[in-house]
Every structure is written in structure tokens, then in C-alpha cells.
Enzyme design. Structure first.
Site, short mmCIF file in Angstrom:
data_model
loop_
_atom_site.label_atom_id
_atom_site.label_comp_id
_atom_site.label_asym_id
_atom_site.label_seq_id
_atom_site.Cartn_x
_atom_site.Cartn_y
_atom_site.Cartn_z
N TYR A 27 31.65 -14.69 33.92
CA TYR A 27 32.77 -14.03 34.60
C TYR A 27 32.29 -12.87 35.46
O TYR A 27 31.41 -12.11 35.06
CB TYR A 27 33.76 -13.55 33.54
CG TYR A 27 34.75 -12.50 33.99
CD1 TYR A 27 35.69 -12.78 34.98
CD2 TYR A 27 34.77 -11.24 33.41
CE1 TYR A 27 36.61 -11.82 35.38
CE2 TYR A 27 35.68 -10.27 33.79
CZ TYR A 27 36.60 -10.56 34.78
OH TYR A 27 37.50 -9.61 35.18
N PHE A 28 32.88 -12.74 36.66
CA PHE A 28 32.57 -11.68 37.61
C PHE A 28 33.77 -10.73 37.67
O PHE A 28 34.82 -11.07 38.20
CB PHE A 28 32.30 -12.31 38.98
CG PHE A 28 32.02 -11.35 40.11
CD1 PHE A 28 30.73 -10.87 40.32
CD2 PHE A 28 33.03 -10.98 40.99
CE1 PHE A 28 30.46 -10.02 41.40
CE2 PHE A 28 32.77 -10.14 42.06
CZ PHE A 28 31.48 -9.65 42.27
N ALA A 31 36.88 -4.92 39.23
CA ALA A 31 37.75 -3.74 39.25
C ALA A 31 37.53 -2.94 37.96
O ALA A 31 36.43 -2.47 37.71
CB ALA A 31 39.19 -4.17 39.44
N SER A 32 38.55 -2.78 37.13
CA SER A 32 38.35 -2.04 35.88
C SER A 32 37.34 -2.75 34.99
O SER A 32 36.67 -2.12 34.17
CB SER A 32 39.68 -1.86 35.14
OG SER A 32 40.24 -3.11 34.80
N GLU A 96 45.72 -11.54 32.95
CA GLU A 96 45.64 -11.52 34.41
C GLU A 96 46.79 -12.29 35.06
O GLU A 96 46.89 -12.36 36.28
CB GLU A 96 44.30 -12.09 34.89
CG GLU A 96 43.08 -11.34 34.40
CD GLU A 96 42.95 -9.95 35.00
OE1 GLU A 96 43.69 -9.64 35.96
OE2 GLU A 96 42.10 -9.18 34.54
#
EC number: 4.3.2.9
Length: 218
Positions: A27-28, A31-32, A96
Site C-alpha cells: 500500500y502507498f 497523506a496522514s 476510506e
């Protein structure tokens, strides 16, 4: 005061998640979730693997008041790489707002060394993108400290200061470490209501991903 959607770990409520594999995705997080400590709170099984760069995309805050990336040929996005367990991946999908807010995409990224240089190794990673809202907006106030915490942590892993100034600072003012530590005592997870109409290294694994972006076991 944090909304309920920003509290607690991003673990799936689905009991049917396949747990036969330790890791299901590389996973990329841009942001936070650039922050390894924030990710550990959200996804307890996650394994931080350093930074990476995604070419041809640009970081912004959109009308949901959260971070997004949009296609932009001459721009770049830096993010942190994590191996995710199946349950943590399913939990991130829920928090998300997949597919009503963000959609899951697979993109090739370049791994970045701690000194900020390219490693020369490209891997395919899972990226969450809000493709329905490529617009610009104003950041949610409670989200500011989380982005700044992520920036502060990631600089030690190779995040370039000029990237922060060019892409992040236009949307987000800096905060002090003391404010970040105080405000982030509550773990952030954005849990979206289903179909909400309003805005909505471990042994046994090689550090690479298959054609579908899933981790490859050696």
C-alpha cells in the site's frame, strides 16, 4: 473535538475476510498515512517499508476536505509503503469509503532511500484515489495536525523538504510537534457511511509485487 469517524483502528467488521495470508497488498499512503506511527494505530498488522514516489500525479486537498491525488504529467507524489494484512486492507477499504469516496487503483512507484535518492527499484502498489472529485478544497481543521505529523515523521525517511513546500504547504500551515502530539492522542480513522451522498523485513517475502500489486512470497 474529533468526529467519530476519526477515532479507532481501521479494522474490518467483516468476519469473512481471508486471513490465510499474512500480507495481501503493498500500500502507498500519501497523506496522514505517510506516518508510520499513525498507520500502526490504524492498521496494527502493517509493516512499514520506507518511502516511494509516484510520477505523473499531484497532491491536493479536494472538496471533501481530505487529501487526494490527481493526474498531472509534470508532478510527483511521495508516499509511504506498507505491507497490509487482509483484515487491515479490508478495514482501510471501509474507512476510506471504497467505492463511494475513494477507489482502489494500482500504480507503479519508485522506492526512495532514506537519503532521498532513488533506489532504482519500482514496485506496483495499492493507491486510494478519489476519481469523482478531482477538484480543490480547503482542509478540515482537525486534519491539519495529522498531515503535519506525517510530514515530520517522513522527513527522516527521505521526504524532500522542497516537495513539502511545493505541494503540501499551499493547503496546510505548519504546526508544532507539541500540538501534534497533543491532538493525535486520538487515533484517526475516517469511517464513511455506506453510499453517503455528501462527501462521501519479514522473512519469506521479497520486496516486490506481482502484476496485480500483491506481495510476492519467496
Amino acid at each position: 473535538m474529533y468526529p467519530p469517524s476519526m477515532q479507532g483502528p481501521a479494522r474490518s467488521r467483516n468476519d469473512n475476510v481471508d486471513s490465510s495470508r499474512r500480507f495481501s497488498a503493498l500500500y502507498f499512503g500519501y497523506a496522514s498515512n505517510l506516518s508510520p506511527s499513525a498507520m500502526k494505530g490504524r492498521c496494527p498488522d502493517s509493516l512499514f517499508c520506507g518511502l516511494a514516489r509516484l510520477d505523473g500525479w499531484k497532491w491536493n486537498i479536494n472538496s471533501t476536505q481530505y487529501a487526494n491525488i490527481v493526474p498531472s504529467a509534470d508532478d510527483i507524489v511521495y508516499g509511504s509503503l506498507f505491507f497490509l494484512s487482509p483484515r487491515d486492507e479490508a478495514g482501510l477499504d471501509e474507512s476510506e469509503g471504497v467505492p463511494w469516496l475513494y477507489e482502489k487503483r494500482w500504480h507503479e512507484v519508485m522506492r526512495i532511500a532514506a537519503d532521498g535518492s532513488e533506489t532504482g527499484q519500482k514496485v506496483k502498489a495499492l493507491v486510494y484515489v478519489d476519481v469523482k472529485r478531482p477538484d480543490e478544497g480547503v482542509i478540515m481543521p482537525d486534519y491539519v495536525v495529522w498531515i503535519n505529523k506525517a510530514v515530520r515523521e517522513s522527513k527522516g525517511f527521505g521526504l524532500p523538504p522542497d516537495y513539502v513546500e511545493k505541494y503540501i504547504r499551499p493547503y496546510i500551515p505548519p504546526t508544532s510537534k507539541e500540538d501534534e502530539d497533543k491532538e493525535t492522542e486520538i487515533q484517526m480513522v475516517r469511517v464513511m457511511a455506506p453510499k453517503a451522498d455528501q462527501y462521501y523485513q519479514r522473512p519469506g517475502f521479497r520486496f516486490q509485487s506481482g502484476q496485480d500489486g500483491r506481495p510476492v512470497e519467496s
